[in-house]
Design an enzyme around this catalytic site. Structure first.
Site, PDB file in Angstrom:
ATOM      1  N   ASP A  57     -20.318 -22.660   9.742  1.00  0.00           N
ATOM      2  CA  ASP A  57     -21.531 -21.987  10.217  1.00  0.00           C
ATOM      3  C   ASP A  57     -21.242 -20.631  10.874  1.00  0.00           C
ATOM      4  O   ASP A  57     -22.024 -20.141  11.674  1.00  0.00           O
ATOM      5  CB  ASP A  57     -22.322 -22.899  11.164  1.00  0.00           C
ATOM      6  N   HIS A 107      -3.085  -2.731  -3.799  1.00  0.00           N
ATOM      7  CA  HIS A 107      -4.068  -3.218  -2.827  1.00  0.00           C
ATOM      8  C   HIS A 107      -3.479  -4.347  -1.965  1.00  0.00           C
ATOM      9  O   HIS A 107      -4.092  -5.395  -1.765  1.00  0.00           O
ATOM     10  CB  HIS A 107      -5.362  -3.670  -3.533  1.00  0.00           C
ATOM     11  N   ASP A 120      -3.009   2.692   3.940  1.00  0.00           N
ATOM     12  CA  ASP A 120      -4.245   3.150   3.297  1.00  0.00           C
ATOM     13  C   ASP A 120      -5.377   2.510   4.078  1.00  0.00           C
ATOM     14  O   ASP A 120      -5.631   1.312   3.947  1.00  0.00           O
ATOM     15  CB  ASP A 120      -4.238   2.712   1.824  1.00  0.00           C
ATOM     16  N   ASP A 178     -11.386   7.416   3.699  1.00  0.00           N
ATOM     17  CA  ASP A 178     -10.351   6.735   2.902  1.00  0.00           C
ATOM     18  C   ASP A 178      -9.091   7.603   2.916  1.00  0.00           C
ATOM     19  O   ASP A 178      -9.040   8.618   2.228  1.00  0.00           O
ATOM     20  CB  ASP A 178     -10.908   6.553   1.474  1.00  0.00           C
ATOM     21  N   HIS A 228      -2.573   4.464 -11.542  1.00  0.00           N
ATOM     22  CA  HIS A 228      -4.007   4.528 -11.224  1.00  0.00           C
ATOM     23  C   HIS A 228      -4.514   5.962 -11.365  1.00  0.00           C
ATOM     24  O   HIS A 228      -3.727   6.869 -11.629  1.00  0.00           O
ATOM     25  CB  HIS A 228      -4.272   3.979  -9.817  1.00  0.00           C
ATOM     26  N   HIS A 287     -11.602   8.897  -6.683  1.00  0.00           N
ATOM     27  CA  HIS A 287     -12.909   8.261  -6.958  1.00  0.00           C
ATOM     28  C   HIS A 287     -13.940   8.929  -6.076  1.00  0.00           C
ATOM     29  O   HIS A 287     -13.592   9.593  -5.089  1.00  0.00           O
ATOM     30  CB  HIS A 287     -12.831   6.753  -6.670  1.00  0.00           C
ATOM     31  N   HIS A 343     -15.523   3.131  -2.916  1.00  0.00           N
ATOM     32  CA  HIS A 343     -15.550   3.515  -4.331  1.00  0.00           C
ATOM     33  C   HIS A 343     -17.020   3.755  -4.622  1.00  0.00           C
ATOM     34  O   HIS A 343     -17.743   2.839  -5.002  1.00  0.00           O
ATOM     35  CB  HIS A 343     -14.958   2.418  -5.219  1.00  0.00           C
ATOM     36  N   GLU A 376      -5.688  11.073  -4.507  1.00  0.00           N
ATOM     37  CA  GLU A 376      -4.718  10.094  -4.020  1.00  0.00           C
ATOM     38  C   GLU A 376      -3.651   9.704  -5.037  1.00  0.00           C
ATOM     39  O   GLU A 376      -3.504   8.531  -5.374  1.00  0.00           O
ATOM     40  CB  GLU A 376      -5.446   8.832  -3.558  1.00  0.00           C
ATOM     41  N   ARG A 387       2.021   6.924  -1.551  1.00  0.00           N
ATOM     42  CA  ARG A 387       0.717   7.484  -1.930  1.00  0.00           C
ATOM     43  C   ARG A 387       0.277   8.403  -0.803  1.00  0.00           C
ATOM     44  O   ARG A 387       0.569   8.135   0.374  1.00  0.00           O
ATOM     45  CB  ARG A 387      -0.311   6.361  -2.154  1.00  0.00           C
TER      46      ARG A 387
HETATM   47  N1  GLY Z   1      -8.373   2.091  -0.443  1.00  0.00           N
HETATM   48  C1  GLY Z   1      -8.779   1.999  -1.763  1.00  0.00           C
HETATM   49  C2  GLY Z   1      -8.601   3.247  -2.468  1.00  0.00           C
HETATM   50  O1  GLY Z   1      -7.923   4.121  -1.990  1.00  0.00           O
HETATM   51  O2  GLY Z   1      -9.152   3.452  -3.500  1.00  0.00           O
HETATM   52 MN    MN Z   2      -7.432   4.508  -0.010  1.00  0.00          MN
HETATM   53 MN    MN Z   3      -9.206   5.807  -2.351  1.00  0.00          MN
END
Ligand code: GLY
Ligand code: MN
Ligand code: MN
Length: 434
Positions: free
Chosen positions: A35, A239, A256, A267, A346, A350, A357, A380, A402
Site C-alpha cells: 500500500d 544505463h 549521468d 541531463d 548509441h 535526443h 527523452h 552525449e 561519456r
Molecule cells: N540519461 C539518459 C540519457 O542520457 O539519455
Molecule cells: Mn544522460
Molecule cells: Mn541523455
C-alpha cells in the site's frame, strides 16, 4: 504561469480540425509495494496543457463550444481524505486556479462526457496509453451510436493527439527555457559536488546521494531519470543504475544524472578519475570523447539537420580510435562499415524538455528534421571499451567515458545550458584537488 497554460491550449485548439474535441487523462498512481506508492508525477502532456498535478483527472478541450472550451474532471474536495492524503483542488479550484471554464467531479464523467462527444466529428486522443480509459471512451461512443435513431451523431474520426501536441512541446517558449536553464544549473552544481566529494573507497550510491542531495536542496525534488553512477567497467553499461560498487583507486567514474525542476528535465554526464588524476590511457580516450562532443555541439545550429551533430561525433571518434590503435583501417571505410559501433553504440543525443527523452519527431517525411530555434537537445557521445574486448590491448579494457551537455537553439544562437560543470581534463583535476 496560468496564462502560459492557456496560451498552449489556444495554440493546440488552433491546430485542431473544426468540430473536434480533445481528451487527456492524468497519469495513474503507481504502487511501489503493497500500500505504498511511487511519488506521483503528472503525465507531461496533461501538465503541459493544464498545470494540474492531481491524479484521477480528465482534461477536455472543445474549441468553439460557447458554454466553455476548457473543461476539467477531477476529484471532489473531501475533508476526511485530505487529512490523510493532502489537499485537493476540487472542481471549484480547477476553475479558480487552473483556468478551466467549467469543472465537474470525476465520478460524474459517465453522465457528462458522452454529451460533449455528441455532434463532434473528430476526437483527438492518445489511444493505447491507458487501456481502461480507451475502453470507457469506446463505451461512450457506442452509447451515442446506439441512440443514432433518435438523432444523436457520434464522432466518426479518431486522431492521434500526440502528433499535434508533441510538435508544440518540441518548441520551448521563453518561460520553458527559463525553467530548463534553472534545472541545468542545479544539475551542474550537483556534478561539481560529486567531483569534490569523490574518494577511493566510497560507494557509487554515496556519490548518487551527493548528487541528489544538491538536487533536492535546490528545490528539484526528483531526478529526471534514475541516476547512473558507474565506476570502472560499470561505466561501459549504458544505463547502469545498480550504483552499488566500491570506487577503486585508479578507475574512472561515469555519472549521468540530471534533476527535474518544475516538470523540466536536465541531463548531464561527466566522467572523472576517482583519485583525481586521469591515467595516460584514460586521458587519451577522454580527449577523443571531448573533441567529438565539441565537434557535435558545433553542429547544433539552426538550419543544420538533426543528424549533423551525430555524424560529426562519429567522425571524430573514429579518427581518435584509429589514432589510438583501437581501430585499424581508413577512417572513411571504418565509418562506412560502422566499425565505431563496437565502442560507440548509441546516438549523439535526443530532444530534452519535460521528459528526458522528450517528444517530437526526429524525421519529417523520412528526412532528418532541420534544427530550429526553440529546440533543446542533448549532445552525449561516448567511448566504451568493453572489459571483454579481446581485440584491443588489456590496458584499454573497461574504460567507459561519456560527456553530455544540454544545448538550446535560440533566436540568438546556440546556448549550452550545462556549461557550469567543467569538462576539460585540467579543470576537472583542479576542481577535484581543491
Ligand atoms: N540519461 C539518459 C540519457 O542520457 O539519455
Ligand atoms: Mn544522460
Ligand atoms: Mn541523455
Amino acid at each position: 504561469m496560468k496564462q502560459e497554460f492557456s496560451k498552449r491550449r489556444k495554440k493546440l485548439a488552433a491546430m485542431m480540425e473544426p468540430g473536434s474535441i480533445a481528451i487527456l487523462v492524468s497519469a495513474p498512481e503507481k504502487i511501489r509495494s503493497r500500500d505504498t506508492h511511487f511519488p506521483y508525477r503528472q503525465d507531461s502532456d496533461f501538465y503541459y496543457l493544464s498545470g494540474f498535478c492531481e491524479p484521477e483527472s480528465v482534461l477536455v478541450l472543445v474549441p468553439g463550444r460557447r458554454q466553455g472550451e476548457c473543461l476539467m474532471f477531477c476529484r471532489e474536495r473531501d475533508p476526511e481524505k485530505e487529512i490523510w492524503d493532502g489537499y485537493r483542488a476540487g472542481p471549484e479550484g480547477a476553475v479558480k486556479h487552473y483556468g478551466a471554464d467549467d469543472a465537474f467531479p470525476i465520478d460524474d464523467i459517465d453522465d457528462i462526457l458522452p454529451g460533449l462527444l455528441e455532434d463532434r466529428q473528430r476526437v483527438y486522443y492518445a489511444m493505447g496509453k491507458d487501456a481502461a480509459f480507451d475502453s470507457r471512451l469506446m463505451a461512450w461512443i457506442n452509447d451515442i451510436r446506439a441512440r443514432s435513431r433518435s438523432g444523436a451523431t457520434s464522432p466518426g474520426e479518431f486522431i492521434d493527439l500526440d502528433h499535434l501536441l508533441h510538435e508544440l512541446r518540441l518548441f520551448k517558449s521563453a518561460a520553458e527555457l527559463r525553467e530548463m536553464r534553472k534545472a541545468a544549473k542545479i544539475s551542474a552544481q550537483a556534478h561539481c559536488q560529486a567531483m569534490r566529494a569523490c574518494r577511493p573507497g566510497m560507494y557509487e550510491y554515496q556519490l548518487q546521494a551527493e548528487i541528489e542531495h544538491v538536487f533536492a536542496r535546490n528545490g528539484a525534488r526528483y531526478p529526471a531519470y534514475s541516476s547512473i553512477v558507474g565506476s570502472g567497467a560499470n561505466g561501459c553499461i549504458l544505463h547502469y543504475v545498480e550504483n552499488s560498487a566500491k570506487l577503486r583507486d585508479g578507475d574512472l567514474v561515469l555519472i549521468d544524472a540530471g534533476c527535474e525542476l518544475n516538470y523540466y528535465a536536465s541531463d548531464i554526464t561527466r566522467t572523472f578519475p576517482i583519485n583525481g588524476k586521469y591515467s595516460g590511457e584514460q586521458k587519451a580516450v577522454y580527449e577523443v570523447v571531448l573533441a567529438s562532443e565539441r565537434a557535435a555541439i558545433d553542429k547544433v545550429v539552426a538550419g543544420n539537420h538533426w543528424n549533423d551533430p551525430h555524424e560529426a561525433s562519429v567522425r571524430v571518434i573514429t579518427e581518435g580510435l584509429v589514432d589510438l590503435g583501437l581501430l585499424k583501417g581508413s577512417v572513411d571505410g571504418l565509418i562506412e562499415q560502422e566499425a565505431y559501433r563496437d565502442f560507440y553504440m548509441h546516438r549523439a543525443g535526443h530532444w530534452l524538455g519535460m521528459d528526458v527523452h522528450d517528444v517530437g519527431d526526429y524525421q519529417v517525411e523520412q528526412q532528418w528534421r532541420l534544427l530550429e530555434p526553440g529546440m533543446v537537445m542533448t549532445v552525449e557521445p561516448g567511448i566504451y571499451i568493453s572489459p571483454d574486448n579481446e581485440k584491443v590491448a588489456a590496458r584499454w579494457c573497461g574504460i567507459g567515458i561519456r560527456i553530455e551537455d544540454d544545448v538550446a537553439i535560440t533566436a540568438k544562437g546556440t546556448e549550452i545550458l550545462t556549461s557550469a560543470v567543467p569538462k576539460d581534463v585540467a579543470e576537472i583535476e583542479q576542481l577535484m584537488a581543491g
